[in-house]
Design a protein around this motif. Structure first.
Motif, mmCIF file in Angstrom:
data_model
loop_
_atom_site.group_PDB
_atom_site.id
_atom_site.type_symbol
_atom_site.label_atom_id
_atom_site.label_comp_id
_atom_site.label_asym_id
_atom_site.label_seq_id
_atom_site.Cartn_x
_atom_site.Cartn_y
_atom_site.Cartn_z
ATOM 1 N N ILE A 25 -15.930 9.321 29.929
ATOM 2 C CA ILE A 25 -15.594 9.853 28.614
ATOM 3 C C ILE A 25 -15.990 11.322 28.569
ATOM 4 O O ILE A 25 -16.847 11.776 29.330
ATOM 5 N N ALA A 26 -15.348 12.062 27.683
ATOM 6 C CA ALA A 26 -15.603 13.496 27.558
ATOM 7 C C ALA A 26 -15.708 13.865 26.086
ATOM 8 O O ALA A 26 -15.085 13.229 25.235
ATOM 9 N N ALA A 27 -16.498 14.890 25.822
ATOM 10 C CA ALA A 27 -16.635 15.416 24.462
ATOM 11 C C ALA A 27 -16.833 16.925 24.563
ATOM 12 O O ALA A 27 -17.486 17.406 25.495
ATOM 13 N N PRO A 28 -16.293 17.661 23.603
ATOM 14 C CA PRO A 28 -16.484 19.115 23.624
ATOM 15 C C PRO A 28 -17.962 19.472 23.427
ATOM 16 O O PRO A 28 -18.647 18.868 22.596
ATOM 17 N N LEU A 29 -18.434 20.442 24.187
ATOM 18 C CA LEU A 29 -19.810 20.896 23.997
ATOM 19 C C LEU A 29 -20.027 21.478 22.608
ATOM 20 O O LEU A 29 -21.152 21.480 22.117
ATOM 21 N N ALA A 30 -18.972 21.904 21.957
ATOM 22 C CA ALA A 30 -19.091 22.438 20.595
ATOM 23 C C ALA A 30 -19.658 21.391 19.635
ATOM 24 O O ALA A 30 -20.238 21.742 18.612
ATOM 25 N N TRP A 31 -19.525 20.114 19.973
ATOM 26 C CA TRP A 31 -20.082 19.045 19.138
ATOM 27 C C TRP A 31 -21.599 18.958 19.289
ATOM 28 O O TRP A 31 -22.267 18.277 18.516
ATOM 29 N N PHE A 32 -22.144 19.590 20.318
ATOM 30 C CA PHE A 32 -23.569 19.526 20.643
ATOM 31 C C PHE A 32 -24.105 20.945 20.807
ATOM 32 O O PHE A 32 -24.247 21.437 21.944
ATOM 33 N N PRO A 33 -24.393 21.634 19.713
ATOM 34 C CA PRO A 33 -24.780 23.054 19.786
ATOM 35 C C PRO A 33 -25.952 23.339 20.734
ATOM 36 O O PRO A 33 -25.953 24.370 21.412
ATOM 37 N N ARG A 34 -26.913 22.436 20.818
ATOM 38 C CA ARG A 34 -28.048 22.680 21.713
ATOM 39 C C ARG A 34 -27.605 22.676 23.174
ATOM 40 O O ARG A 34 -28.095 23.471 23.983
ATOM 41 N N LEU A 35 -26.684 21.793 23.532
ATOM 42 C CA LEU A 35 -26.160 21.791 24.898
ATOM 43 C C LEU A 35 -25.240 22.977 25.138
ATOM 44 O O LEU A 35 -25.242 23.564 26.220
ATOM 45 N N LEU A 36 -24.458 23.338 24.138
ATOM 46 C CA LEU A 36 -23.554 24.478 24.259
ATOM 47 C C LEU A 36 -24.334 25.749 24.559
ATOM 48 O O LEU A 36 -23.933 26.553 25.401
ATOM 49 N N ASP A 37 -25.474 25.923 23.900
ATOM 50 C CA ASP A 37 -26.284 27.130 24.063
ATOM 51 C C ASP A 37 -27.236 27.062 25.254
ATOM 52 O O ASP A 37 -27.852 28.064 25.605
ATOM 53 N N ALA A 38 -27.363 25.894 25.877
ATOM 54 C CA ALA A 38 -28.307 25.718 26.984
ATOM 55 C C ALA A 38 -27.782 26.361 28.269
ATOM 56 O O ALA A 38 -26.580 26.400 28.528
ATOM 57 N N ALA A 39 -28.716 26.822 29.070
ATOM 58 C CA ALA A 39 -28.381 27.340 30.401
ATOM 59 C C ALA A 39 -28.048 26.158 31.315
ATOM 60 O O ALA A 39 -28.493 25.029 31.063
ATOM 61 N N PRO A 40 -27.286 26.390 32.378
ATOM 62 C CA PRO A 40 -26.969 25.300 33.306
ATOM 63 C C PRO A 40 -28.218 24.578 33.828
ATOM 64 O O PRO A 40 -28.208 23.356 33.999
ATOM 65 N N GLU A 41 -29.297 25.313 34.049
ATOM 66 C CA GLU A 41 -30.534 24.697 34.525
ATOM 67 C C GLU A 41 -31.097 23.737 33.479
ATOM 68 O O GLU A 41 -31.661 22.691 33.811
ATOM 69 N N GLN A 42 -30.963 24.087 32.213
ATOM 70 C CA GLN A 42 -31.437 23.214 31.139
ATOM 71 C C GLN A 42 -30.552 21.973 31.017
ATOM 72 O O GLN A 42 -31.053 20.864 30.827
ATOM 73 N N ARG A 43 -29.257 22.152 31.122
ATOM 74 C CA ARG A 43 -28.341 21.003 31.055
ATOM 75 C C ARG A 43 -28.612 20.024 32.186
ATOM 76 O O ARG A 43 -28.469 18.811 32.024
ATOM 77 N N ALA A 44 -29.026 20.530 33.338
ATOM 78 C CA ALA A 44 -29.299 19.671 34.492
ATOM 79 C C ALA A 44 -30.494 18.752 34.246
ATOM 80 O O ALA A 44 -30.676 17.766 34.964
ATOM 81 N N GLN A 45 -31.280 19.028 33.216
ATOM 82 C CA GLN A 45 -32.453 18.214 32.918
ATOM 83 C C GLN A 45 -32.147 17.047 31.983
ATOM 84 O O GLN A 45 -33.045 16.295 31.611
#
Length: 54
Positions: A25-45
């Motif tokens: 399943i997929a969802a736009p990152l715009a629905w999750f502002p904290r993930l949208l603003d996170a750096a790739p290293e943060q998303r990897a966590q």
């Protein structure tokens, strides 16, 4: 049926979650502002659990 996340990945605009039943399943990152603003290293966590993503 109890479906849980098995893998998560991101591209520039989308969160992708692979589920235990084989679906993805997929969802736009715009629905999750904290993930949208996170750096790739943060998303990897992001952690997976039977209840979802944390």
């Amino acid at each position: 049926m109890n479906t849980s996340p098995k893998a998560v990945r991101f591209d520039d605009d989308t969160l992708w979650v692979s589920l235990s039943d084989g679906r993805t399943i997929a969802a736009p990152l715009a629905w999750f502002p904290r993930l949208l603003d996170a750096a790739p290293e943060q998303r990897a966590q992001v952690e997976l659990s039977k209840g979802g993503l944390h």
